[in-house]
Design a protein around this motif. Structure first.
Motif, PDB file in Angstrom:
ATOM      1  N   SER A  33       3.898 -26.944  -7.877  1.00  0.00           N
ATOM      2  CA  SER A  33       3.490 -25.552  -8.092  1.00  0.00           C
ATOM      3  C   SER A  33       2.660 -25.042  -6.916  1.00  0.00           C
ATOM      4  O   SER A  33       2.776 -23.883  -6.517  1.00  0.00           O
ATOM      5  CB  SER A  33       2.697 -25.428  -9.394  1.00  0.00           C
ATOM      6  OG  SER A  33       1.521 -26.218  -9.350  1.00  0.00           O
ATOM      7  N   LYS A  34       1.827 -25.930  -6.336  1.00  0.00           N
ATOM      8  CA  LYS A  34       1.016 -25.534  -5.183  1.00  0.00           C
ATOM      9  C   LYS A  34       1.899 -25.242  -3.972  1.00  0.00           C
ATOM     10  O   LYS A  34       1.662 -24.274  -3.244  1.00  0.00           O
ATOM     11  CB  LYS A  34       0.023 -26.649  -4.853  1.00  0.00           C
ATOM     12  CG  LYS A  34      -0.977 -26.284  -3.771  1.00  0.00           C
ATOM     13  CD  LYS A  34      -2.007 -27.382  -3.576  1.00  0.00           C
ATOM     14  CE  LYS A  34      -3.022 -26.997  -2.522  1.00  0.00           C
ATOM     15  NZ  LYS A  34      -4.056 -28.067  -2.334  1.00  0.00           N
ATOM     16  N   LYS A  37       3.655 -21.936  -4.604  1.00  0.00           N
ATOM     17  CA  LYS A  37       2.718 -20.821  -4.427  1.00  0.00           C
ATOM     18  C   LYS A  37       2.451 -20.566  -2.944  1.00  0.00           C
ATOM     19  O   LYS A  37       2.415 -19.412  -2.498  1.00  0.00           O
ATOM     20  CB  LYS A  37       1.414 -21.132  -5.146  1.00  0.00           C
ATOM     21  CG  LYS A  37       0.419 -19.979  -5.158  1.00  0.00           C
ATOM     22  CD  LYS A  37      -0.893 -20.381  -5.825  1.00  0.00           C
ATOM     23  CE  LYS A  37      -0.682 -20.660  -7.294  1.00  0.00           C
ATOM     24  NZ  LYS A  37      -1.979 -20.934  -7.983  1.00  0.00           N
TER      25      LYS A  37
END
Length: 261
Positions: A33-34, A37
């Motif tokens: 997810s990082k 993002k």
């Protein structure tokens, strides 16, 4: 002029991410997810930058160029302060001074002595050069200040022992400062040593793709890599000087022995 890239074609690179995400998931690297993002932010920010830089370059107004340079310097300062988590105005100002001083020095060298530009605030040179220098400077300063704070918090007794044997504050701090600054510029030294053999740097590649002769691109690359090293070293060293004053009280005792939240 470089061949343009059809925007949807950039999505082809997304296919390479799929197996990488599978591997990350298998290795239980919980950063998918990082990464997503960061990729999304990169795309949006660069598209926005591409949009307004077009108008900045077309207008080429010295006041707008200086204002944008101040904006970039402020953003760089905020990035360092936010990473270190020391939130006070004095540290913000000293960090800004450590960033701006080598930046102005290098921009003056480029515009006055190296390129001999009639328009010293020409956006075509001012904005790209400032961006490269500031990005490199921020990375070096974050490494420097974090290493310094960590070393002082872990080895404060060694510092106090040096003071007890008669060393001045700056003499006792010398090994901590030396270690922190050395850690900051090691990547620059490694890059300079391998350039041309292992890699072709971004500025040189961009100029060649843009139609410049390779020898011209090489000259620019030599100049910018030297400027990056100078900025990274000077900014880190200046920050250490300011910190050696700001982070200690009148009795030479370290005041940042607890992390700031």
């Amino acid at each position: 002029m470089a061949q343009d890239i059809f925007l949807p074609n950039l999505l082809y690179f997304g296919f390479f991410l799929i197996p990488i995400f599978f591997i990350m998931n298998y290795l239980e690297i919980h950063q998918i997810s990082k990464v997503m993002k960061s990729l999304s932010r990169m795309f949006i920010q660069l598209m926005l930058v591409g949009g307004y830089l077009h108008y900045i370059l077309v207008l080429n107004n010295p006041f707008i160029n200086i204002a944008y340079l101040i904006f970039m310097s402020s953003a760089a300062t905020i990035t360092v302060v936010r990473d270190v988590k020391i939130h006070n105005i004095k540290f913000f100002l000293t960090t800004a001074l450590a960033i701006i001083t080598p930046l102005i020095l290098n921009l003056t060298l480029f515009s006055v002595l190296l390129l001999k530009l009639e328009d010293k605030f020409n956006a075509m040179y001012l904005i790209p050069l400032s961006g490269m220098i500031l990005g490199n400077t921020v990375n070096g300063m974050i490494v420097t200040i974090n290493d310094f704070l960590k070393s002082m918090r872990v080895n404060e007794e060694s510092y106090l022992l040096s003071l007890s044997f008669g060393a001045t504050k700056f003499e006792a701090l010398k090994p901590f400062v030396s270690s922190a600054v050395s850690l900051a510029f090691k990547p620059s030294v490694a890059n300079m040593g391998n350039v041309g053999l292992v890699s072709l740097p971004g500025m040189m590649t961009g100029q060649i793709l843009g139609g410049s002769l390779p020898i011209v691109a090489i000259k620019y690359q030599i100049a910018i890599m030297t400027a990056l090293f100078v900025s990274r070293f000077l900014s880190s060293f200046l920050l250490m000087i300011f910190c050696s004053i700001q982070f200690f009280n009148g009795y030479s005792l370290f005041t940042q022995n607890k992390k700031h939240i």
